[in-house]
Write an enzyme that holds these catalytic residues in place. Sequence first.
Site, PDB file in Angstrom:
ATOM      1  N   GLY A 169      -4.885  -4.703 -12.761  1.00  0.00           N
ATOM      2  CA  GLY A 169      -4.279  -4.118 -13.951  1.00  0.00           C
ATOM      3  C   GLY A 169      -5.111  -3.100 -14.677  1.00  0.00           C
ATOM      4  N   GLY A 180      -6.760  -0.655 -12.975  1.00  0.00           N
ATOM      5  CA  GLY A 180      -6.885   0.482 -12.074  1.00  0.00           C
ATOM      6  C   GLY A 180      -5.932   1.601 -12.438  1.00  0.00           C
ATOM      7  CB  VAL A 217      -0.766   1.856 -10.305  1.00  0.00           C
ATOM      8  CG1 VAL A 217       0.714   1.595 -10.568  1.00  0.00           C
ATOM      9  CG2 VAL A 217      -0.936   2.863  -9.173  1.00  0.00           C
ATOM     10  CE1 TYR A 247      -5.563  -0.862   1.145  1.00  0.00           C
ATOM     11  CE2 TYR A 247      -4.117   0.712   2.229  1.00  0.00           C
ATOM     12  CZ  TYR A 247      -4.496   0.014   1.101  1.00  0.00           C
ATOM     13  OH  TYR A 247      -3.810   0.202  -0.082  1.00  0.00           O
ATOM     14  CE  LYS A 259      -2.421  -2.810  -0.018  1.00  0.00           C
ATOM     15  NZ  LYS A 259      -2.019  -3.433  -1.302  1.00  0.00           N
ATOM     16  CG  ASN A 303      -1.499  10.293  -0.466  1.00  0.00           C
ATOM     17  OD1 ASN A 303      -2.460   9.720   0.003  1.00  0.00           O
ATOM     18  ND2 ASN A 303      -0.563  10.858   0.285  1.00  0.00           N
ATOM     19  CG  HIS A 324      -7.341   7.395  -2.301  1.00  0.00           C
ATOM     20  ND1 HIS A 324      -7.104   6.295  -3.094  1.00  0.00           N
ATOM     21  CD2 HIS A 324      -7.285   6.953  -1.019  1.00  0.00           C
ATOM     22  CE1 HIS A 324      -6.896   5.226  -2.320  1.00  0.00           C
ATOM     23  NE2 HIS A 324      -7.010   5.599  -1.067  1.00  0.00           N
ATOM     24  NE  ARG A 361      -2.689  12.570   3.778  1.00  0.00           N
ATOM     25  CZ  ARG A 361      -2.796  12.947   5.055  1.00  0.00           C
ATOM     26  NH1 ARG A 361      -1.879  13.757   5.581  1.00  0.00           N
ATOM     27  NH2 ARG A 361      -3.794  12.530   5.799  1.00  0.00           N
ATOM     28  CG  ASP A 393      -8.414  18.077   8.977  1.00  0.00           C
ATOM     29  OD1 ASP A 393      -9.023  18.312   7.909  1.00  0.00           O
ATOM     30  OD2 ASP A 393      -8.071  18.958   9.777  1.00  0.00           O
TER      31      ASP A 393
END
Length: 318
Positions: A12, A14, A16, A139, A143, A168, A182, A212, A274
């Site tokens: 909570g 972070g 978002v 990861y 997920k 993203n 990121h 992206r 990349d």
Amino acid sequence: MDESKTILVTGGTGLVGEAIKQLVTSQKRTNEKWVFVSSKDANLCDLDQTRELFKKHKPTHVIHLAAKVGGLFDNMSNNLDFLKDNLHINDNVLQASYENGVKKVVSCLSTCIFPDKTSYPIDETMVHNGPPHNSNFGYSHAKRMVDVMNKAYHEKYGCQFTSVIPCNVFGPHDNYNLKSGHVIPALIRKFFDVIQTGGTQFTVYGSGKPLRQFIYSKDLAKLFVWVLFEYNEIEPIILAVDESDEVTIKQVAEEILKAYNYKGELIFDTSKADGQYKKTASNSKLRKYLPDFEFTSFDSAVKDSVEWYQKNHATARN
């Protein structure tokens, strides 16, 4: 009268979580108690600590954002750690949610879970159609298992556990660590450091050609709250900007330069990897539900993000 709700937000503090906190605070929502927790409140890799957290707060709803996350090079070097930690976190949160009779859980996934070899645009039906990109397979597989567990909990116990797949995400309160952050927060931090030292050149790793989709955290916060209270499917839903809003990493770097009003030279180090070239996601399912949702323009969101970091760099997650 609406029944009172207690919404526990893991992760909570972070990117978002902070955006959701700002949103629900500004809306002055009634009959809702929002609890935002971080790793300081409990180690979610530990089932006993997770159970204690749920026992303390007694949530009726959960937004599950907590995860071990990192940038491209961090993932490439530590796939096992990303796999194990995220498997433990997700398993413990869903188990504690079931044990405590939580009415709904919305977990946060990522577009990197999709197969590396696939057709575009990707959509919600394609999650398990092949292996993810090798750079972050640990990861990604962890997920993916959230989607599997959601369906299994629903099949066995009728639990309303679902998930969202954002493209993203970026915005204020991001992770600006150059190793684990990121691309957008890492570039915001690197540009800031170069400007502070009076540098006249800035180097971006890779060719700048990968594509992206980026969603502003404040837009994502609105969509998360909508999913929590209005979206009733167990199947995941992609939360992404329109395909026409996809940008190259070169465009991202140029937009950040513009926000800083930086006049130096931009250089791309093509000796660096990349990563995945593209992972264009379709938001057609979201648009069926919310055809008129307006996303913040990319240039405006980048400008806001840069200005936030300039004001808060001393206390930001560097």
